[in-house]
Design a protein around this motif. Structure first.
Motif, short mmCIF file in Angstrom:
data_model
loop_
_atom_site.label_atom_id
_atom_site.label_comp_id
_atom_site.label_asym_id
_atom_site.label_seq_id
_atom_site.Cartn_x
_atom_site.Cartn_y
_atom_site.Cartn_z
N SER A 23 88.68 31.04 -55.29
CA SER A 23 87.56 30.19 -55.65
C SER A 23 86.78 30.78 -56.81
O SER A 23 86.43 31.96 -56.80
N PHE A 24 86.55 29.95 -57.85
CA PHE A 24 85.62 30.33 -58.91
C PHE A 24 85.02 29.05 -59.48
O PHE A 24 85.71 28.06 -59.71
N GLY A 25 83.71 29.08 -59.68
CA GLY A 25 83.04 27.86 -60.12
C GLY A 25 83.23 26.76 -59.09
O GLY A 25 83.03 26.95 -57.90
N LEU A 26 83.66 25.60 -59.57
CA LEU A 26 83.89 24.46 -58.70
C LEU A 26 85.36 24.30 -58.33
O LEU A 26 85.75 23.32 -57.69
N ILE A 27 86.19 25.27 -58.74
CA ILE A 27 87.63 25.20 -58.47
C ILE A 27 87.95 26.00 -57.22
O ILE A 27 87.52 27.14 -57.05
N ASN A 28 88.71 25.39 -56.31
CA ASN A 28 89.13 26.04 -55.08
C ASN A 28 90.60 25.76 -54.88
O ASN A 28 91.01 24.61 -54.74
N VAL A 52 97.17 20.30 -54.66
CA VAL A 52 97.19 21.76 -54.50
C VAL A 52 98.06 22.40 -55.57
O VAL A 52 97.67 23.39 -56.21
N ARG A 53 99.21 21.83 -55.83
CA ARG A 53 100.13 22.42 -56.80
C ARG A 53 99.59 22.29 -58.23
O ARG A 53 99.78 23.19 -59.06
N ARG A 54 98.91 21.19 -58.52
CA ARG A 54 98.32 21.04 -59.85
C ARG A 54 97.19 22.06 -60.06
O ARG A 54 97.07 22.65 -61.14
N ALA A 55 96.37 22.24 -59.02
CA ALA A 55 95.28 23.20 -59.13
C ALA A 55 95.82 24.62 -59.29
O ALA A 55 95.30 25.43 -60.08
N TYR A 56 96.87 24.94 -58.55
CA TYR A 56 97.50 26.26 -58.64
C TYR A 56 98.06 26.48 -60.05
O TYR A 56 97.84 27.52 -60.67
N ARG A 57 98.80 25.49 -60.56
CA ARG A 57 99.40 25.61 -61.89
C ARG A 57 98.34 25.73 -62.97
O ARG A 57 98.48 26.53 -63.90
N LEU A 58 97.26 25.00 -62.82
CA LEU A 58 96.16 25.08 -63.79
C LEU A 58 95.58 26.48 -63.83
O LEU A 58 95.39 27.06 -64.91
#
Length: 267
Positions: A11-16, A122-128
């Motif tokens: 978690s950092f900022g608004l990204i989890n 989940v996979r898009r957030a991880y890749r980002l």
């Protein structure tokens, strides 16, 4: 794939980002069991009370801290629990730093973070997160509670995956000032130049595949009854591996440097 050791989120900022932690290294050491030489029976380790000379169970074991003057301070399970870190399933990122600024001695054990879940989100957030960290050239600094201990960690990118490395805290490193070098004088400019030339002559591109664990190879050969151990020993003899050089009372540094340089150039 190895069994996950921990699951939670970065978690950092608004990204989890939901993730799972798996080991990044394999244990390839040759492991032996202790046996009774007489009959081959396995050796067991048991806990005995030094006062009563009897075996004690886990429920009878307390934890004591011995002070410098020999005093033993016994802590209760409640006191130990109160000092334990708050259980958390989140790796909270505190900052992003240049990886080159981190002393390698502070790095401890590597792990891989994998996306926890099969959904596209989940996979898009991880890749980002992986691509952003890799593009930035930095690593994230955060903390994780692992095996009931809070640890400082770096989170970087490696081959498209998130790589986590636990760290030592700065005060765990022994200060260089505490190491006795014997008060040796600084080397002369000629000796420094010769040493630099010897190093430059031995410079090479790093290829981890060029190196193997010779000790493990010898142990495996011994277990298998192979003559491979003799071949590895011959290689060690050829390059002097595993053998400490003979010490002399007053070594001729310049002579040794020149010999090293000539050997490096020849090879």
């Amino acid at each position: 794939m190895a069994r996950p050791l921990w699951s939670g989120s970065v978690s950092f900022g608004l990204i989890n980002v939901p993730v799972q932690l798996v080991g990044a290294v394999r244990d390839l050491d040759v492991h032996f069991r202790q046996l009774h030489e007489k009959d081959g029976a396995p050796i067991e380790t048991r806990r005995f009370c030094a006062e009563e000379d009897r075996e004690v169970g886990y429920d009878e074991i307390a934890h004591g801290y011995e002070t410098d003057d020999g005093t033993m301070i016994v802590l209760t399970d409640e006191e130990l629990e109160a000092a334990a870190p708050r259980r958390s399933r989140t790796i909270d990122i505190d900052a992003f730093v240049d990886a080159g600024e981190i002393d390698p001695l502070l790095l401890d054990h590597p792990y891989i973070l994998l996306p926890a879940g099969e959904t596209d989100g989940v996979r898009r957030a991880y890749r980002l997160l992986a691509e952003v960290i890799e593009a930035s050239g930095r690593v994230a600094l955060g903390r994780i509670v692992l095996r009931a201990k809070e640890q400082l960690v770096t989170v970087g990118a490696r081959d498209g995956l998130l790589a986590l490395t636990t760290m030592r805290f700065h005060d765990e490193l022994r200060p260089a000032a505490d190491v006795d070098t014997g008060g040796a004088r600084r080397p002369s400019a000629a000796k420094l130049k010769a040493a630099v030339q010897a190093i430059e002559a031995m410079a090479a591109d790093w290829d981890p595949g060029d190196y193997e664990d010779r000790h493990r190879v010898r142990l495996q050969a011994a277990v298998e009854g192979s003559d491979r151990v003799e071949q590895v020993d011959d290689e060690d003899a050829a390059d002097g591996g595993g053998r400490a050089p003979k010490s002399t009372a007053s070594p001729d540094i310049m002579k040794s440097l020149k010999a090293s340089l000539e050997k490096a150039r020849a090879s």
